[in-house]
Design an enzyme around this catalytic site. Structure first.
Site, PDB file in Angstrom:
ATOM      1  N   HIS A 188       0.818  -1.209   0.000  1.00  8.36           N
ATOM      2  CA  HIS A 188       0.000   0.000   0.000  1.00  8.36           C
ATOM      3  C   HIS A 188       0.851   1.259   0.000  1.00  8.36           C
ATOM      4  O   HIS A 188       0.438   2.296  -0.487  1.00  8.36           O
ATOM      5  CB  HIS A 188      -0.990  -0.030   1.162  1.00  8.36           C
ATOM      6  CG  HIS A 188      -2.109  -0.979   0.884  1.00  8.36           C
ATOM      7  ND1 HIS A 188      -2.088  -2.278   1.316  1.00  8.36           N
ATOM      8  CD2 HIS A 188      -3.217  -0.845   0.141  1.00  8.36           C
ATOM      9  CE1 HIS A 188      -3.160  -2.883   0.866  1.00  8.36           C
ATOM     10  NE2 HIS A 188      -3.867  -2.047   0.150  1.00  8.36           N
ATOM     11  N   GLU A 431     -11.469 -10.154  -5.876  1.00 14.72           N
ATOM     12  CA  GLU A 431     -10.039 -10.170  -5.538  1.00 14.72           C
ATOM     13  C   GLU A 431      -9.636 -11.478  -4.879  1.00 14.72           C
ATOM     14  O   GLU A 431      -8.537 -11.607  -4.361  1.00 14.72           O
ATOM     15  CB  GLU A 431      -9.645  -8.961  -4.690  1.00 14.72           C
ATOM     16  CG  GLU A 431     -10.456  -8.733  -3.463  1.00 14.72           C
ATOM     17  CD  GLU A 431     -10.056  -7.473  -2.702  1.00 14.72           C
ATOM     18  OE1 GLU A 431      -9.016  -6.873  -2.980  1.00 14.72           O
ATOM     19  OE2 GLU A 431     -10.821  -7.094  -1.801  1.00 14.72           O
ATOM     20  N   ASP A 455      -4.766  -8.119  -4.853  1.00 18.71           N
ATOM     21  CA  ASP A 455      -5.028  -9.300  -4.027  1.00 18.71           C
ATOM     22  C   ASP A 455      -5.328 -10.521  -4.879  1.00 18.71           C
ATOM     23  O   ASP A 455      -4.950 -11.636  -4.520  1.00 18.71           O
ATOM     24  CB  ASP A 455      -6.187  -9.025  -3.059  1.00 18.71           C
ATOM     25  CG  ASP A 455      -5.685  -8.293  -1.823  1.00 18.71           C
ATOM     26  OD1 ASP A 455      -4.658  -8.727  -1.259  1.00 18.71           O
ATOM     27  OD2 ASP A 455      -6.290  -7.283  -1.433  1.00 18.71           O
ATOM     28  N   CYS A 502      -9.792  -2.206 -10.572  1.00 17.05           N
ATOM     29  CA  CYS A 502      -9.256  -1.104  -9.757  1.00 17.05           C
ATOM     30  C   CYS A 502      -7.896  -1.435  -9.150  1.00 17.05           C
ATOM     31  O   CYS A 502      -7.316  -0.602  -8.459  1.00 17.05           O
ATOM     32  CB  CYS A 502     -10.242  -0.679  -8.685  1.00 17.05           C
ATOM     33  SG  CYS A 502     -10.561  -1.969  -7.482  1.00 17.05           S
TER      34      CYS A 502
HETATM   35  C1  PEP Z   1      -6.637  -4.889  -4.884  1.00 20.76           C
HETATM   36  O1  PEP Z   1      -6.480  -5.804  -4.088  1.00 20.76           O
HETATM   37  O2  PEP Z   1      -6.323  -4.958  -6.087  1.00 20.76           O
HETATM   38  C2  PEP Z   1      -7.217  -3.603  -4.439  1.00 20.76           C
HETATM   39  C3  PEP Z   1      -7.548  -2.666  -5.300  1.00 20.76           C
HETATM   40  O3  PEP Z   1      -7.347  -3.410  -3.110  1.00 20.76           O
HETATM   41  P1  PEP Z   1      -6.109  -3.087  -2.144  1.00 20.76           P
HETATM   42  O4  PEP Z   1      -4.902  -2.848  -2.986  1.00 20.76           O
HETATM   43  O5  PEP Z   1      -6.492  -1.904  -1.328  1.00 20.76           O
HETATM   44  O6  PEP Z   1      -6.017  -4.346  -1.327  1.00 20.76           O
HETATM   45 MG    MG Z   2      -7.400  -5.742  -2.128  1.00 24.30          MG
END
Ligand code: PEP
Ligand code: MG
Length: 544
Positions: A188, A431, A455, A502
């Protein structure tokens, strides 16, 4: 010159002085206060101190640089007295029981974003001024004297690693680049660096950390992952040229603002933006995103030292919806757990947190927390076009439980005479491999899917997204992932749902054509990638 090789996670170049990130060196923290009257007095004292400092600087400037140039300090003094600015700070202290430092910092961010997003160059320049006066007030509040000496210079932040909450708490206007010894490109922190448009390198190793000192000069190349300590003149000049070239390329992309996301054969796609905070909205608007495809609401929780109240959340969601003026805003419900830990949740230590009580599981385990968020979301829904999205879904029964909670929240609101929008879309993240595989069962239950490739990659390829040592096994273009996305797209469309992506893969322009051929309806990317993806889409011809 000493070279270190890491992995670039945001392609941009920077050169400048190093600041080694020290954990105890806490920046402005959000705190709850009891005595709002005393806090307002602290604020007033700090403002008077700041005014005195500015008066002195103004007088000195009058002598040294003349009246015209000194005027800026008069403007600063006027800004400290500005009614809207002060109302915003007072509202946060009196209305939300927040500490003065935080109220000033957030107000500064909000005003600066607002100024930056204006068309008028004069008003855009006010963004720096509002930050400057706010830093001065904060320095007075914390007793660290005038902020001028240590606030003006932008620095390369070097750290062992940065937690997402630490990354968001840094003042991005003072960060030239993020450089870390550890970390992985799907973490993140890396995502935040991309969101903030800041060159970043991770995984430079322990030796790098031992070598860097405050004030050393370095060059950061986020394209190649190269970090050069004590660069010679030629290297600095080359880095500066590269930075200027990149800036020019970005400016060229600006010409695509207002243009459609349409291929040469006329196929259209939505390009939305991912955000982690209301502060990113300025950047969403500046980059002309068609909506917000992912608002990671957990950052509201991560930035807090206690559970954010319904009212606090409502105000944030309302602001996002209002700022987007009728464009779609997809807010993802709390996705805490794994690498996103919040102390006050008091979660049990788990051997495998990525496979543990996280995201929707935690929300269903603690419905009293989930309901607060759902109520805030539904209340905000009347202020724009809201989509609520649930993370980490693996089964239809989870969705049934979620919908029962949504129904309860809506009934409670009706009983309280509070409006909500019936048009609110409900969707899920795809995911987990389980969700993709049963996407034929999930699609009829929802309005949309959004594929979380970060994920989905981790769970499909059994690769911990936090572990830098297995990155070479973590092939984001792996056919298994692409087939799961394709399968989800087919099932979504079969049942009248739309589908977006996303995760970080949405911005990978090597795959844009493939996604278009799958019929993906929306790509949601970091704001700074919107125009680049638009450029790619506009050069694709699906007839060939
Ligand atoms: C993902 O897992 O691709 C996602 C968009 O969520 P995060 O990166 O916040 O886990
Ligand atoms: Mg995720």
């Amino acid at each position: 010159m000493i070279k270190f090789q890491g992995k670039g996670v945001y392609g941009a170049v920077a050169s400048g002085k190093i600041s080694v990130f020290k954990r105890q060196d806490i920046q402005v923290k959000r705190e709850k206060i009891e005595d709002t009257k005393a806090e307002m007095e602290r604020l007033e004292n700090a403002k008077s101190q700041a005014m005195e400092q500015l008066q002195e600087i103004y007088e000195k400037a009058l002598v040294e640089v003349g009246e015209t140039n000194a005027q800026i300090f008069e403007i600063h003094m006027m800004m400290i007295e500005d009614e809207d600015y002060n109302d915003s700070i007072a509202e946060m202290i009196n209305g939300q029981n927040l500490n003065a430092e935080y109220a000033v910092a957030i107000t500064a961010d909000n005003f600066a974003e607002m100024f930056s997003a204006m068309d008028d160059a004069y008003m855009q320049a006010r963004a720096a001024d509002v930050r400057d006066i706010s830093n001065r007030i904060i320095a007075c509040l914390t007793g660290s004297g005038s902020s001028k000496e240590h606030s003006d210079e932008m620095m390369i932040i070097c750290a062992d690693d940065l937690a997402p909450s630490e990354t968001v708490s840094l003042d991005k206007d003072k960060v030239l680049a993020f450089v870390t010894a550890h970390g992985s490109s799907n973490s993140h922190t890396a995502i935040l660096a991309r969101n903030m448009n800041i060159p970043a390198i991770i995984g430079l190793g322990e030796k790098f950390l031992e070598a860097v000192k405050d004030g050393d000069i370095a060059v950061v190349n986020g394209f190649t992952g190269e970090f050069i300590l004590h660069p010679d003149k030629e290297t600095i000049a080359a880095a500066e040229k590269k930075r200027a070239d990149e800036l020019e390329k970005r400016q060229l992309l600006q010409k695509l603002k207002g243009k459609e996301n349409v291929t040469l054969d006329g196929t259209k796609i939505n390009i939305f933006a991912n955000i982690g905070s209301v502060d990113n909205i300025g950047s969403v608007l500046l980059n002309d995103a068609g909506g917000i495809g992912l608002f990671r609401s957990e950052f509201i929780y991560l930035e807090n030292s206690d559970y954010p109240s319904e009212e606090e959340q409502f105000r944030i969601y309302k602001r996002v919806l209002e700022s987007m003026a009728g464009k779609k805003v997809i807010i993802r419900t709390l996705d805490i757990g794994a690498d996103k830990q919040c102390d006050y949740f008091n979660l049990n230590k788990e051997d495998n947190p990525a496979l543990g009580l996280r995201a929707i599981r935690l929300c269903l385990d603690r419905p009293e927390i989930f309901e607060v968020q759902l109520r805030a979301l539904y209340r905000a829904s009347v202020y724009g076009k809201l989509g609520i999205m649930f993370p980490m879904i693996t089964s239809t029964s989870e969705l049934e439980e979620i919908f029962a909670l949504c129904d309860k929240v809506k009934k409670d609101l009706e009983a309280d005479g509070i409006e909500y929008s019936e048009e609110t879309e409900l969707g899920i993240m795809i995911e987990t491999p389980a969700a993709a595989i049963i996407s034929d069962l999930l699609a009829p239950m929802v309005d949309f899917f959004s594929v979380g490739t970060n994920d989905l990659t981790q769970y499909t390829l059994v690769c911990d997204r936090q572990n830098p040592h297995i990155e070479r096994f973590c092939d984001t273009h792996h056919e298994a992932i692409l087939r799961l996305i394709q399968m989800s797209a087919e099932n979504a469309h079969k049942h009248g749902a739309w589908i977006g992506i996303c995760g970080e893969l949405a911005a990978d322009t090597a795959l844009t054509e493939r996604f278009l051929r799958m019929g993906i309806d929306e790509l949601s990317v970091s704001p700074s990638f919107v125009l680049k993806v638009r450029d790619t889409v506009r050069n694709i011809d699906l007839r060939v």
